[in-house]
Design a protein around this motif. Structure first.
Motif, PDB file in Angstrom:
ATOM      1  N   SER A 143       7.433   0.433   0.443  1.00 42.69           N
ATOM      2  CA  SER A 143       6.889  -0.555   1.386  1.00 42.69           C
ATOM      3  C   SER A 143       7.101  -1.974   0.881  1.00 42.69           C
ATOM      4  O   SER A 143       7.256  -2.907   1.665  1.00 42.69           O
ATOM      5  CB  SER A 143       5.378  -0.361   1.557  1.00 42.69           C
TER       6      SER A 143
ATOM      7  N   TRP B  18       0.813  -1.218   0.000  1.00 40.55           N
ATOM      8  CA  TRP B  18       0.000   0.000   0.000  1.00 40.55           C
ATOM      9  C   TRP B  18       0.848   1.269   0.000  1.00 40.55           C
ATOM     10  O   TRP B  18       1.882   1.336   0.662  1.00 40.55           O
ATOM     11  CB  TRP B  18      -0.876   0.069   1.253  1.00 40.55           C
TER      12      TRP B  18
ATOM     13  N   HIS C   2       9.281  -3.896  -0.582  1.00 45.14           N
ATOM     14  CA  HIS C   2      10.347  -4.861  -0.329  1.00 45.14           C
ATOM     15  C   HIS C   2      10.378  -5.332   1.116  1.00 45.14           C
ATOM     16  O   HIS C   2      11.145  -6.209   1.477  1.00 45.14           O
ATOM     17  CB  HIS C   2      11.702  -4.317  -0.795  1.00 45.14           C
ATOM     18  N   LEU C   3       9.541  -4.751   1.967  1.00 43.54           N
ATOM     19  CA  LEU C   3       9.442  -5.252   3.339  1.00 43.54           C
ATOM     20  C   LEU C   3       8.105  -5.965   3.577  1.00 43.54           C
ATOM     21  O   LEU C   3       7.616  -6.030   4.690  1.00 43.54           O
ATOM     22  CB  LEU C   3       9.618  -4.103   4.332  1.00 43.54           C
ATOM     23  N   TYR C   4       7.503  -6.462   2.509  1.00 44.58           N
ATOM     24  CA  TYR C   4       6.269  -7.237   2.640  1.00 44.58           C
ATOM     25  C   TYR C   4       6.578  -8.726   2.609  1.00 44.58           C
ATOM     26  O   TYR C   4       7.454  -9.169   1.866  1.00 44.58           O
ATOM     27  CB  TYR C   4       5.326  -6.920   1.466  1.00 44.58           C
ATOM     28  N   HIS C   5       5.850  -9.492   3.411  1.00 45.56           N
ATOM     29  CA  HIS C   5       5.997 -10.948   3.352  1.00 45.56           C
ATOM     30  C   HIS C   5       5.251 -11.511   2.160  1.00 45.56           C
ATOM     31  O   HIS C   5       5.725 -12.342   1.430  1.00 45.56           O
ATOM     32  CB  HIS C   5       5.431 -11.602   4.616  1.00 45.56           C
TER      33      HIS C   5
END
Lengths: 447, 484
Positions: free
Chosen positions: B89, B62, B91-94
């Motif tokens: 955001s 998002w 690249h830090l999502y699972h």
């Protein structure tokens, strides 16, 4: 950021558009960039931009206020007309006081740190990545927010007064959660984002969350407590809120009413309102353009001063202390930059000197039970521990407190030497750790 | 370009920049608040704001940007910002965000309003407030009289990349007053129709005459003065009857918040907190006694939490939360519902244009039971009855609460025997609701407005509603706020 020159132009246009006897115009706002993370990933990444123009006009004693967030050409004229319309149809405000004459305004030159506003979302993601990775590796869950932005406040009135201040702000709040109910917290607020040691703050909370696992219920009762600054914050918010609003004081509704000059707290308790101090930084003038000075509220346990704006000051026969809030300011004047002065012991020393007590990381959802007795209730959160023989030992389930602040700040056993800055409900606050005796817990949470 | 065209431009720009989903809300808000205090105009404020909030999904993450400037070039800049934020955001999502399916909707909706409040003259409004103020100040011992009106008119166009275009206009009105009595050791307040500003509803000015403000002013002022010399609420385990805005707030804090699914998933862990109603409890957990039935109903005419469509374009609906005491449903949006394999029940709302939508209460209503209030009192041996809130506090999982009321009525052997001041009570949410043994009938049922619900980071304030009648609870600890 709206520059001083641009703000001056907008405000002058609004003043020029007003046919009222007296006009005050306030421009405030800025940008906020907030990166929010949860479950070890960034869950929300937002940019907000908002400026508001507030116009207060008076025809005789008939006063009206209007505000808007768009003020290009016709919109600016429309908001002025709207304030005038409100004033013309209003009844006389018997306490209305003429706007302030021009006066030299203080400007705080270190308040705007360009590095804070230049800090990009990409920079923030890079700072957060290692702690979120480490958190997942340790089977912890991290949640929090890293924020940077800027704010400005500028005021002009029809007598020619003008004031402007811009400042930056940044904050990091962090919750580490471990399995088996372990939870811990850290936070840091500043005007200079470079001062935030994200990794160190997160590491400290992660270690504490692991230590906080498997909490048990403690018996409610009176305990000696060591409150971390993040817990003292809530108590000082209510100490300020219930004691130093000038309007409530003048109506005998505060615990301080009739007690100016009296010692009602421990002699080591001193509270000062000071927008010029880096820990409680804010504009050096209020919403009427009145320049502020550092104002001692409590000195050595003695109630020293109350806060006034021009309207209340005129009514009470005293000068404004520079504490007017945004018009129409229905709750009256109020301190917005308070600092509880520090003591001479480290947080570790406060714990080490405690034979048996409770350590509280945070107080949460506090609210007033009795305004005149300054009795407040709330819960502990994110790391509550027994203290035994000077050590944190058994983690505890969250506990409910009910305590009169009149008693709490009279029962001081020690004050921390590190004063930490926070963003409170009514402005900036800075507080140290406190050790208090006979602090009342009345219940325990079920989980 | 008109607002709809600007919103569509934002969507098209976002898609061109790589967004897999985008929505835009353009909002025009008009607000007016008036307050009369001790025979004087304490404040008249009118506020207008406009802006666009743009939310995008890029690479499964998002990004959001809120911007007040509706020039075409500024809209495009805001979209670029939202897209850049999403990429930062991502690249830090699972795992990528997925949204529960929804059909595209093109429609419009307006809340019921018989008399546009902004068309009523200021003189008429002030006259009504001064009439109340005069009655309040006429009662000897009243130190402070306060009365006020609040009005909102919010127009919104919602457009998303799935083809929805929804125009909504919601008008809301609030009105109330309070009287405060003060001694050197005590401050007592009485409010009407409710604490903290009065009653609020999705309605026009026609709400105000229905509230009987002037008819109740004398009684309320007298009660404030009487409270100064009333005895303190006794301490101990007693039967508790709650009504009015106090029961509404009890529902709000101990049911409405814990069923917000984003809290359960940890999205609010750093601020508002989590919830004891974890996923394993759904359809298994006995939240309350069998007579407790609670719904989330955004379709109630006049409810402060009513709307046509939520801020993701999901139609307003009524869904079960607690059925016969059992916990059966959460409040969800498209993202949180999808993570649980369900459909959104239309609970995503944002404060203005400048905030991203989050899971919110709509109208969380405790459905009426079968009892008469008089019968509930008559069958109470030793109890306290509280209607109006003065203080509220609850832990971060919504279990341990303590509430205080403005005024309590003491009940002995089925009769009201007198007024008590500083009534407080405490409990643990499921134990408390499982002790509920009577709920008053439809005759006593009313939807109360709560205009100040705070949640989210950066914090957002929402206006929500709660339908309640009266409810009775057994073995509740009362008189708890004054520890020695």
């Amino acid at each position: 950021m709206l520059s001083k020159k641009k703000a001056q132009e907008i405000l002058a246009d609004a003043i020029a558009a007003s046919p009222a006897d007296e006009t005050e115009v306030i421009l405030s706002g800025g940008k906020t960039f907030s990166t929010r993370f949860t479950n070890n990933y960034i869950s929300q990444n937002g940019a907000q931009k908002e400026y508001d123009l507030t116009v207060r006009v008076a025809f005789g004693q008939q006063v009206g206020v209007a505000s808007c967030n768009i003020f290009d050409g016709p919109e600016l004229k429309r908001v002025v007309a709207q304030a005038c319309e409100a004033a013309r149809h209003s009844k006389a405000d018997q306490d209305w006081t003429a706007v302030l004459d021009p006066v030299e305004q203080p400007e705080i030159d270190f308040a705007y740190q360009q590095g804070t506003i230049d800090y990009t979302p990409h920079d923030k993601a890079e700072r957060l990545a290692p702690i979120l990775k480490r958190s997942a590796e340790r089977e912890l869950t991290s949640a929090g927010m890293l924020v940077n932005g800027d704010q400005m406040l500028s005021i002009m009135n029809s007598k020619g007064l003008f004031a402007y201040q811009a400042w930056t702000q940044a904050s990091f709040t962090y919750t580490a959660m471990a399995q088996r109910q372990g939870s811990a917290w850290s936070e840091f607020h500043t005007h200079d984002v470079r001062e935030i040691e994200v990794e160190a703050l997160a590491e400290q909370a992660m270690a504490r969350a692991l230590q906080a696992r498997d909490p048990i219920a403690a018996e409610p009762g009176a305990y000696t407590v060591v409150l971390a600054p993040t817990a003292v914050l809530e108590l000082v918010e209510f100490l300020n809120y219930l004691g130093f609003g000038g309007l409530a004081y003048s109506e005998n509704r505060t615990y301080t009413a009739g007690k100016l000059g009296q010692q009602i707290f421990d002699p080591r308790i001193s509270l000062i309102d000071d927008p010029f101090h880096p820990l409680t930084l804010g504009p050096g003038f209020d919403y009427e353009g009145q320049p502020k000075k550092a104002l001692p509220l409590i000195e050595n346990g003695v109630i020293q001063h109350m806060t006034y704006d021009r309207r209340l000051g005129a009514k009470m026969g005293v000068r404004s202390t520079g504490h007017a809030l945004m018009p129409p300011a229905t709750m009256g004047p109020f301190p917005t930059n308070v600092r509880l002065l520090g003591g001479d012991q480290s947080l570790d020393e406060l714990v080490a000197s405690t034979e048996r007590g409770i350590y509280v990381t945070r107080l949460w959802y506090s609210n007033v039970v009795d305004p005149k007795q300054a009795t407040v209730t709330g819960m502990t959160r994110d790391g509550t521990f027994m203290i035994e023989d000077g050590q944190l030992t058994q983690p505890l389930k969250n506990m409910r407190y009910n305590e009169s602040l009149l008693k709490a700040f009279a029962h001081v056993e020690g004050i921390g030497n590190q004063v930490c800055s926070f963003q409170g409900y009514f402005g900036r606050l800075a507080v140290p750790a406190l050790k208090l005796r006979n602090f009342h817990f009345t219940g325990v949470s079920a989980d | 370009m008109n607002e709809k065209e600007l919103a569509q431009l934002a969507i098209d720009t976002a898609l061109q920049m790589g967004a897999s989903y985008a929505d835009a809300r353009v909002i025009r808000l008009q607000r007016e608040s008036l307050e009369v205090r001790n025979g004087n105009v304490n404040g008249i404020k009118q506020h207008i704001e406009m802006g666009m909030g743009i939310r995008v999904l890029v690479n499964g993450a998002w990004g959001f940007a809120g911007n007040p400037d509706l020039k075409k070039s500024k809209v495009e800049i805001a979209v670029q910002r939202a897209v850049a934020l999403a990429k930062d955001s991502a690249h830090l999502y699972h795992k990528p965000v997925e949204l529960a399916r929804r059909k595209a909707i093109v429609t419009s909706w307006k809340s019921p309003c018989e008399q546009e409040p902004f068309a009523v003259s200021l003189e008429r409004k002030l006259e009504a407030l001064f009439e109340i103020d005069q009655i309040l100040r006429g009662v000897k011992g009243v130190a402070l009289s306060e009365s006020g009106f609040d009005f909102w008119k919010e127009w919104q166009i919602f457009v998303n990349s799935e083809g929805s275009a929804i125009e909504q206009e919601i008008i809301q009105t609030g009105a109330g007053f309070s009287a405060t009595a003060v001694s050197d050791t005590d401050v007592q307040i009485r409010s009407f129709p409710s604490s903290f500003g009065g009653q609020f509803a999705s309605a026009g000015y026609e709400l105000i005459p229905t509230l009987d403000l002037t008819a109740n002013a004398q009684r309320i002022a007298e009660e404030a003065v009487q409270l100064l010399s009333a005895k303190n609420c006794p301490s101990g385990e007693k039967t508790l009857i709650l009504g009015g805005s106090q029961l509404a707030l009890q529902v709000h804090e101990s049911c409405g918040h814990p069923v917000e699914f984003d809290r359960v998933l940890g999205h609010e862990a750093d601020f508002a907190g989590t919830s004891f109603l974890t996923q394993d409890k759904l359809k298994h957990f006995q939240y309350g006694s069998e007579i407790v039935n609670i719904v989330a109903d955004a379709t109630v005419p006049g409810g402060l939490g009513s709307f046509g469509y939520d801020d993701e374009g999901t139609p307003a609906q009524c869904s079960d939360i607690i059925r016969n005491g059992k916990f059966v449903g959460y409040l969800m949006g498209r993202e949180t519902a999808e993570s649980f394999g369900m459909e959104s029940n239309g609970a995503m709302r944002a404060e203005g244009y400048n905030h991203t939508p989050i899971v919110r209460m709509t109208n969380i209503n405790l459905l009426p039971g079968e009892h008469e209030l008089e019968e509930m009192i008559a069958s109470t041996k030793d109890g306290i009855w509280i209607n109006d809130n003065r203080s509220w506090s609850i832990d971060d999982k919504r279990l341990n609460f303590q509430f205080g009321g403005e005024l309590g009525w003491e009940i002995k052997d089925g009769k009201i025997v007198g007024m008590v001041k500083n009534p407080t009570y405490t409990g643990i949410t499921p134990q408390f609701w499982n002790s509920c043994d009577a709920i008053a009938n439809q005759k006593h049922y009313k939807v109360w407005g709560t205009p100040n619900c705070g949640k989210g980071q950066p914090m957002q304030v929402a206006r929500v509603g709660h339908g309640v009648s009266y409810a009775r609870f057994n073995n509740v600890k009362v008189g708890v706020g004054y520890a020695e």
